[in-house]
Design a protein around this motif. Structure first.
Motif, PDB file in Angstrom:
ATOM      1  N   ARG A 147      14.686  33.323 -32.641  1.00  0.00           N
ATOM      2  CA  ARG A 147      14.768  34.801 -33.416  1.00  0.00           C
ATOM      3  C   ARG A 147      15.643  35.887 -32.572  1.00  0.00           C
ATOM      4  O   ARG A 147      15.175  35.583 -31.160  1.00  0.00           O
ATOM      5  CB  ARG A 147      12.942  35.476 -34.124  1.00  0.00           C
ATOM      6  N   GLN A 148      16.082  36.909 -33.161  1.00  0.00           N
ATOM      7  CA  GLN A 148      16.600  38.419 -32.495  1.00  0.00           C
ATOM      8  C   GLN A 148      17.817  37.696 -31.799  1.00  0.00           C
ATOM      9  O   GLN A 148      18.385  37.774 -31.192  1.00  0.00           O
ATOM     10  CB  GLN A 148      15.696  39.185 -31.372  1.00  0.00           C
ATOM     11  N   HIS A 149      18.635  36.152 -32.943  1.00  0.00           N
ATOM     12  CA  HIS A 149      19.756  35.746 -32.728  1.00  0.00           C
ATOM     13  C   HIS A 149      20.564  36.766 -32.996  1.00  0.00           C
ATOM     14  O   HIS A 149      21.402  36.126 -34.217  1.00  0.00           O
ATOM     15  CB  HIS A 149      20.035  34.473 -32.757  1.00  0.00           C
ATOM     16  N   PHE A 150      20.976  37.998 -33.073  1.00  0.00           N
ATOM     17  CA  PHE A 150      21.880  38.415 -33.206  1.00  0.00           C
ATOM     18  C   PHE A 150      22.327  39.250 -32.309  1.00  0.00           C
ATOM     19  O   PHE A 150      22.336  39.943 -31.474  1.00  0.00           O
ATOM     20  CB  PHE A 150      21.701  39.535 -34.950  1.00  0.00           C
ATOM     21  N   SER A 151      24.161  40.109 -33.185  1.00  0.00           N
ATOM     22  CA  SER A 151      24.963  40.837 -30.973  1.00  0.00           C
ATOM     23  C   SER A 151      24.690  42.166 -32.742  1.00  0.00           C
ATOM     24  O   SER A 151      24.997  41.987 -33.839  1.00  0.00           O
ATOM     25  CB  SER A 151      26.079  40.235 -31.433  1.00  0.00           C
ATOM     26  N   HIS A 152      24.119  43.450 -31.907  1.00  0.00           N
ATOM     27  CA  HIS A 152      24.206  44.093 -31.980  1.00  0.00           C
ATOM     28  C   HIS A 152      25.501  45.380 -32.678  1.00  0.00           C
ATOM     29  O   HIS A 152      25.334  46.251 -33.635  1.00  0.00           O
ATOM     30  CB  HIS A 152      23.474  45.327 -31.283  1.00  0.00           C
TER      31      HIS A 152
ATOM     32  N   ASN B  33      13.546  46.273 -38.652  1.00  0.00           N
ATOM     33  CA  ASN B  33      12.894  45.567 -38.270  1.00  0.00           C
ATOM     34  C   ASN B  33      12.554  44.667 -36.880  1.00  0.00           C
ATOM     35  O   ASN B  33      11.341  44.832 -37.796  1.00  0.00           O
ATOM     36  CB  ASN B  33      14.867  45.790 -37.032  1.00  0.00           C
ATOM     37  N   ASN B  34      12.238  44.463 -35.803  1.00  0.00           N
ATOM     38  CA  ASN B  34      11.067  44.123 -35.002  1.00  0.00           C
ATOM     39  C   ASN B  34      11.620  44.131 -34.210  1.00  0.00           C
ATOM     40  O   ASN B  34      12.435  42.882 -33.389  1.00  0.00           O
ATOM     41  CB  ASN B  34      10.159  42.883 -35.502  1.00  0.00           C
ATOM     42  N   GLU B  35      11.025  45.268 -32.746  1.00  0.00           N
ATOM     43  CA  GLU B  35      10.815  44.546 -31.315  1.00  0.00           C
ATOM     44  C   GLU B  35      12.747  44.498 -30.717  1.00  0.00           C
ATOM     45  O   GLU B  35      13.170  43.638 -30.013  1.00  0.00           O
ATOM     46  CB  GLU B  35      10.141  43.813 -31.106  1.00  0.00           C
ATOM     47  N   TYR B  36      13.645  45.542 -31.270  1.00  0.00           N
ATOM     48  CA  TYR B  36      14.844  45.429 -30.600  1.00  0.00           C
ATOM     49  C   TYR B  36      14.696  45.030 -29.629  1.00  0.00           C
ATOM     50  O   TYR B  36      14.501  45.679 -28.750  1.00  0.00           O
ATOM     51  CB  TYR B  36      15.288  46.883 -31.022  1.00  0.00           C
ATOM     52  N   CYS B  37      15.542  44.510 -28.752  1.00  0.00           N
ATOM     53  CA  CYS B  37      15.165  43.885 -27.992  1.00  0.00           C
ATOM     54  C   CYS B  37      16.037  42.640 -27.620  1.00  0.00           C
ATOM     55  O   CYS B  37      16.785  42.332 -26.100  1.00  0.00           O
ATOM     56  CB  CYS B  37      14.436  42.799 -27.579  1.00  0.00           C
TER      57      CYS B  37
ATOM     58  N   LEU C  31       7.274  49.956 -22.244  1.00  0.00           N
ATOM     59  CA  LEU C  31       7.336  49.808 -21.221  1.00  0.00           C
ATOM     60  C   LEU C  31       8.111  49.503 -21.281  1.00  0.00           C
ATOM     61  O   LEU C  31       8.246  48.617 -20.288  1.00  0.00           O
ATOM     62  CB  LEU C  31       6.012  50.688 -20.509  1.00  0.00           C
ATOM     63  N   TRP C  32       8.848  48.668 -22.093  1.00  0.00           N
ATOM     64  CA  TRP C  32      10.410  47.798 -22.112  1.00  0.00           C
ATOM     65  C   TRP C  32      11.044  48.541 -21.841  1.00  0.00           C
ATOM     66  O   TRP C  32      12.026  50.057 -22.533  1.00  0.00           O
ATOM     67  CB  TRP C  32      10.633  47.570 -23.575  1.00  0.00           C
ATOM     68  N   ALA C  33      12.299  47.942 -20.684  1.00  0.00           N
ATOM     69  CA  ALA C  33      13.697  48.835 -20.110  1.00  0.00           C
ATOM     70  C   ALA C  33      15.190  48.882 -21.333  1.00  0.00           C
ATOM     71  O   ALA C  33      15.602  49.624 -20.552  1.00  0.00           O
ATOM     72  CB  ALA C  33      13.820  47.711 -18.847  1.00  0.00           C
ATOM     73  N   GLY C  34      14.289  48.360 -21.963  1.00  0.00           N
ATOM     74  CA  GLY C  34      15.922  48.076 -23.252  1.00  0.00           C
ATOM     75  C   GLY C  34      16.339  48.960 -23.839  1.00  0.00           C
ATOM     76  O   GLY C  34      17.087  49.371 -24.829  1.00  0.00           O
ATOM     77  N   GLN C  35      15.097  50.290 -24.133  1.00  0.00           N
ATOM     78  CA  GLN C  35      15.485  51.460 -24.834  1.00  0.00           C
ATOM     79  C   GLN C  35      15.176  52.584 -24.822  1.00  0.00           C
ATOM     80  O   GLN C  35      13.634  52.440 -24.321  1.00  0.00           O
ATOM     81  CB  GLN C  35      14.472  50.934 -26.585  1.00  0.00           C
ATOM     82  N   ASP C  36      15.716  53.713 -24.624  1.00  0.00           N
ATOM     83  CA  ASP C  36      15.772  54.562 -24.408  1.00  0.00           C
ATOM     84  C   ASP C  36      14.643  55.659 -25.307  1.00  0.00           C
ATOM     85  O   ASP C  36      15.315  56.466 -26.388  1.00  0.00           O
ATOM     86  CB  ASP C  36      16.696  55.833 -24.407  1.00  0.00           C
ATOM     87  N   ALA C  37      13.603  55.164 -24.911  1.00  0.00           N
ATOM     88  CA  ALA C  37      12.728  55.261 -26.460  1.00  0.00           C
ATOM     89  C   ALA C  37      11.907  56.949 -26.277  1.00  0.00           C
ATOM     90  O   ALA C  37      11.934  57.653 -27.762  1.00  0.00           O
ATOM     91  CB  ALA C  37      11.480  54.629 -26.287  1.00  0.00           C
ATOM     92  N   TRP C  38      12.470  57.785 -25.939  1.00  0.00           N
ATOM     93  CA  TRP C  38      12.566  59.039 -25.577  1.00  0.00           C
ATOM     94  C   TRP C  38      13.895  59.724 -27.379  1.00  0.00           C
ATOM     95  O   TRP C  38      13.479  60.389 -28.216  1.00  0.00           O
ATOM     96  CB  TRP C  38      13.092  60.516 -24.671  1.00  0.00           C
ATOM     97  N   ARG C  39      14.037  59.294 -26.755  1.00  0.00           N
ATOM     98  CA  ARG C  39      15.485  58.853 -27.867  1.00  0.00           C
ATOM     99  C   ARG C  39      15.217  58.934 -28.932  1.00  0.00           C
ATOM    100  O   ARG C  39      15.191  59.343 -30.090  1.00  0.00           O
ATOM    101  CB  ARG C  39      17.481  58.591 -27.064  1.00  0.00           C
ATOM    102  N   TRP C  40      14.867  57.380 -29.217  1.00  0.00           N
ATOM    103  CA  TRP C  40      14.167  56.522 -30.284  1.00  0.00           C
ATOM    104  C   TRP C  40      13.587  57.224 -31.280  1.00  0.00           C
ATOM    105  O   TRP C  40      13.774  57.509 -31.914  1.00  0.00           O
ATOM    106  CB  TRP C  40      13.429  55.429 -29.541  1.00  0.00           C
TER     107      TRP C  40
ATOM    108  N   SER D  72       5.913  54.138 -33.108  1.00  0.00           N
ATOM    109  CA  SER D  72       4.465  52.635 -33.294  1.00  0.00           C
ATOM    110  C   SER D  72       4.474  52.128 -32.257  1.00  0.00           C
ATOM    111  O   SER D  72       6.354  51.372 -32.094  1.00  0.00           O
ATOM    112  CB  SER D  72       4.019  51.881 -34.198  1.00  0.00           C
ATOM    113  N   VAL D  73       4.342  51.099 -31.398  1.00  0.00           N
ATOM    114  CA  VAL D  73       4.278  50.133 -30.365  1.00  0.00           C
ATOM    115  C   VAL D  73       3.007  48.506 -30.553  1.00  0.00           C
ATOM    116  O   VAL D  73       2.198  48.982 -30.818  1.00  0.00           O
ATOM    117  CB  VAL D  73       3.772  51.008 -29.001  1.00  0.00           C
ATOM    118  N   ASP D  74       3.798  48.168 -29.989  1.00  0.00           N
ATOM    119  CA  ASP D  74       2.887  46.543 -29.821  1.00  0.00           C
ATOM    120  C   ASP D  74       2.376  46.896 -28.761  1.00  0.00           C
ATOM    121  O   ASP D  74       3.020  46.808 -27.616  1.00  0.00           O
ATOM    122  CB  ASP D  74       3.855  45.501 -30.659  1.00  0.00           C
ATOM    123  N   LEU D  75       0.475  46.214 -28.078  1.00  0.00           N
ATOM    124  CA  LEU D  75       0.088  46.109 -27.075  1.00  0.00           C
ATOM    125  C   LEU D  75      -0.663  45.573 -26.973  1.00  0.00           C
ATOM    126  O   LEU D  75      -1.665  44.405 -27.410  1.00  0.00           O
ATOM    127  CB  LEU D  75      -0.285  47.775 -26.819  1.00  0.00           C
ATOM    128  N   TYR D  76       0.078  43.937 -25.923  1.00  0.00           N
ATOM    129  CA  TYR D  76      -1.091  43.146 -25.314  1.00  0.00           C
ATOM    130  C   TYR D  76      -1.339  42.998 -24.081  1.00  0.00           C
ATOM    131  O   TYR D  76      -0.623  41.811 -23.360  1.00  0.00           O
ATOM    132  CB  TYR D  76      -0.132  42.460 -25.664  1.00  0.00           C
TER     133      TYR D  76
END
Length: 656
Positions: A114-119, A151-155, A253-262, A270-274
């Motif tokens: 999954r997530q096999h796409f070029s942004h 989408n889902n968990e942009y990563c 707390l994922w490093a790939g997104q500036d979540a303040w801006r998002w 919303s968030v996923d928490l495990y």
């Protein structure tokens, strides 16, 4: 703009991802019966359904989704409808290889996961927009639809040729001219000067260390490209349904997104928490993510995914002990969640996540997991009228910035033992254990509403952020700042003196002579007892500090480990957990910040949300908590006076 309150309307949303396309259609009526019994009022449909909806390019198969939407509406279950664009169908990669991302070595990431796409792929974006347009047109007026999930968990990352072209365009917009880029990147070092935009590439595999500012800008670019993908789909569904809120789910707390801006682009955050059920600090990790998400949302937020039992990606995947799912779910509500949801409703029998738990596990209706899910649904129904939409107030802010993280966690730094998320967590844990409710804030946010501001570590600070911290202290606020802060500017350029001069003046530091990182397990004693870990610094005070706590022994003997000048504190090491807790508790008390409740037993968390007091026992043994006055426990509908007993993993939700 629409908000989560427009969906909840005095309820707490309860449910999760529903993927019935994995099952025979006749099982759906059984699912609905179990949902009703569990109090489920919301499901997310279509997250991974692209190949089902578009089996061949341009074809549409909506009949199965029509029947699902109707079934949910007939049974009083609202639908959060997802765009399926996180997992393109195999035909897309086969027909359009340009839609597939490439890694740093130029290797293609193929379909089959999954997530096999070029942004950055124009082809991918065109297909994503088309399926989103058709979904919004078909279901925008459906009475079951309550919210959109994009989408889902942009990563995804992409170092391919199309990403390189977009990276150059992004850099042109940021810097204007190559001379400005060369200055920002410091390309005079190692003969890296660029004379033509065509020479500029993403930071692909290199013989040795990469240019740090190039890497920093690539992380910024990646966050922005993913955000473009999100906003393109968001704008489509908004055009059809301007009255419905839109979200996408962050990973914690994922490093790939500036979540303040998002977060500024979302109607619902919303968030996923495990958290790991075997982690003794799992509850604190949950609290950190919950506090951060609430702060990004500036109010109620959505727990989009959690696990009802074990996950499937750890080396050893432990189930949740009896009661822990309920405890952690109610912890999220205490810290501002108005939606408690799971991945997924029914545990898969095939595929990569067949050992990831569902609300209905392989054990079925009689299994412990579903029975606990039913109990939690009843609990949420009891407290929702008193909780949904209620605010949570904090006098303490912890500052966090993704750009500082991106810059500070690269290679070729003074110590590989220093990891920003661990430092951030250590400081938040100290406040959590001191029963001090915290918000998170960006270093350029308005901080005037907080009595205490804590900076665990912000290696990179813009001029505006530095001025903001100085103004906060000058305005009467109390600031506690951790080591390796204010070292670099926005281009990862080390500031003269190794720390911004305005900060050195604020803390009473004349010179920062050297950084003295500590080895793993090494400590540095200071102030007559506590020990610092990870880091120390050779500081020369300027004589204006009101208090200093010196190092004892070693090369830094007698030099300050901690300084206080007025209301500004600087801590040049990471104190051991109890010492950091005591320090922050004392400073908070001096700033007029009080714990939620005094005299709490170890392992008990107290959170005040609106007029309710949540008490959560994270221990495996019952405890008794003293209380002032008489209160009513909404979970048991009983009156408690003077004290309340919490079972193992027990919770009380008390009225004032």
């Amino acid at each position: 703009m629409p908000s989560l309150n427009d969906v909840t309307r005095g309820r707490i949303l309860y449910g999760g991802d529903y993927n019935p396309e994995q099952w025979p259609e006749e099982i759906r009526h059984e699912d609905v019966r179990l949902m009703k019994e569990a109090g489920v009022n919301s499901v997310t449909l279509g997250v991974f359904s692209w190949s089902k909806l578009e089996p061949r390019p341009g074809e549409r198969d909506f009949g199965w989704l029509d029947r699902l939407m109707d079934l949910m509406h007939e049974n009083g279950v609202g639908v959060v409808l997802a765009t399926p664009t996180a997992s393109p169908p195999p035909w897309m990669g086969h027909l359009h290889p340009d839609t597939l991302p490439r890694d740093e070595d130029g290797r293609t990431e193929w379909w089959g996961g999954r997530q096999h796409f070029s942004h950055s792929s124009a082809t991918y974006r065109r297909y994503a927009a088309a399926i989103t347009e058709d979904l919004a047109a078909r279901y925008g007026d459906h009475p079951a639809l309550t919210m959109w999930h994009i989408n889902n968990e942009y990563c995804t990352y992409d170092w391919g040729d199309e990403a390189a072209a977009r990276f150059r365009a992004w850099l042109r917009h940021r810097y204007g001219a190559l001379d400005a880029l060369n200055t920002a990147w410091g390309t005079a070092f190692w003969s890296q000067g660029y004379g033509d935009w065509a020479e500029v590439l993403p930071p692909r595999h290199a013989h040795y260390l990469k240019n740090p500012t190039q890497v920093l800008d690539f992380k910024r670019f990646t966050s922005d490209m993913l955000l473009e993908c999100y906003t393109a789909e968001r704008d489509i569904v908004r055009r059809h349904t301007p009255h419905l809120p839109v979200t996408t789910n962050f990973m914690p707390l994922w490093a790939g997104q500036d979540a303040w801006r998002w977060a500024e682009e979302e109607d619902v955050v919303s968030v996923d928490l495990y958290p790991d059920p075997r982690d003794p600090l799992g509850a604190q990790h949950g609290a950190l993510v919950q506090d951060m998400t609430r702060s990004q949302a500036r109010g109620p937020w959505m727990l989009m995914e959690q696990a009802a039992g074990p996950v499937n990606w750890r080396g050893v995947n432990h189930p949740k002990p009896r009661g822990l799912n309920r405890l952690w779910s109610l912890q999220a509500v205490a810290r501002g969640a108005d939606a408690v949801c799971y991945f997924q409703w029914r545990q898969s029998r095939q595929g990569a996540e067949k050992f990831h738990s569902g609300m209905v596990s392989h054990a079925g209706e009689q299994g412990r997991t579903y029975q606990e899910v039913k109990r939690l649904g009843a609990d949420l129904a009891r407290i929702a009228p008193h909780t949904a939409g209620a605010p949570l107030h904090a006098d303490v802010a912890v500052l966090h910035d993704w750009h500082s993280w991106w810059a500070g966690d690269q290679d070729a730094r003074p110590s590989r033992e220093v990891h920003y998320p661990e430092v951030l967590s250590a400081w938040h844990r100290a406040l959590w254990q001191a029963h001090l409710t915290t918000d998170f804030a960006h270093p350029e946010h308005d901080l005037s509403g907080y009595r205490l501001v804590v900076v665990p570590q912000l290696y990179l600070l813009t001029d505006a952020a530095v001025d903001n911290l100085v103004a906060y202290v000058r305005g009467g606020g109390t600031l506690v700042c951790g080591f390796l802060t204010g070292v670099a500017d926005q281009d990862d350029r080390v500031r003269p003196g190794g720390m911004d001069a305005r900060l050195r003046e604020l803390f009473g530091i004349r010179t920062l002579h050297e950084w003295w990182p500590l080895e793993a397990g090494e400590t540095a004693e200071y102030g007559g007892g506590p020990h610092g870990t990870l880091w120390s610094e050779e500081l020369e005070p300027d004589g204006t500090a009101d208090e200093t706590f010196p190092y004892k022994g070693g090369e830094l003997d007698g030099l300050p480990a901690v300084l206080r000048k007025g209301r500004a504190w600087y801590v040049s090491t990471l104190p051991e957990p109890e010492a950091l807790r005591a320090l922050l508790a004392d400073v908070a008390a001096g700033a007029g910040v009080r714990p939620v409740l005094d005299g709490l037993p170890d392992g008990v968390e107290a959170v005040r949300r609106g007029e309710l007091l949540f008490l959560l026992n994270h221990g495996r043994e019952p405890v008794t908590v003293g209380l002032p006055g008489t209160r009513r426990d909404l979970l048991t509908d009983t009156t408690v006076t003077g004290r309340v007993t919490l079972d193992r993993y027990g919770v009380a939700v008390l009225t004032s």
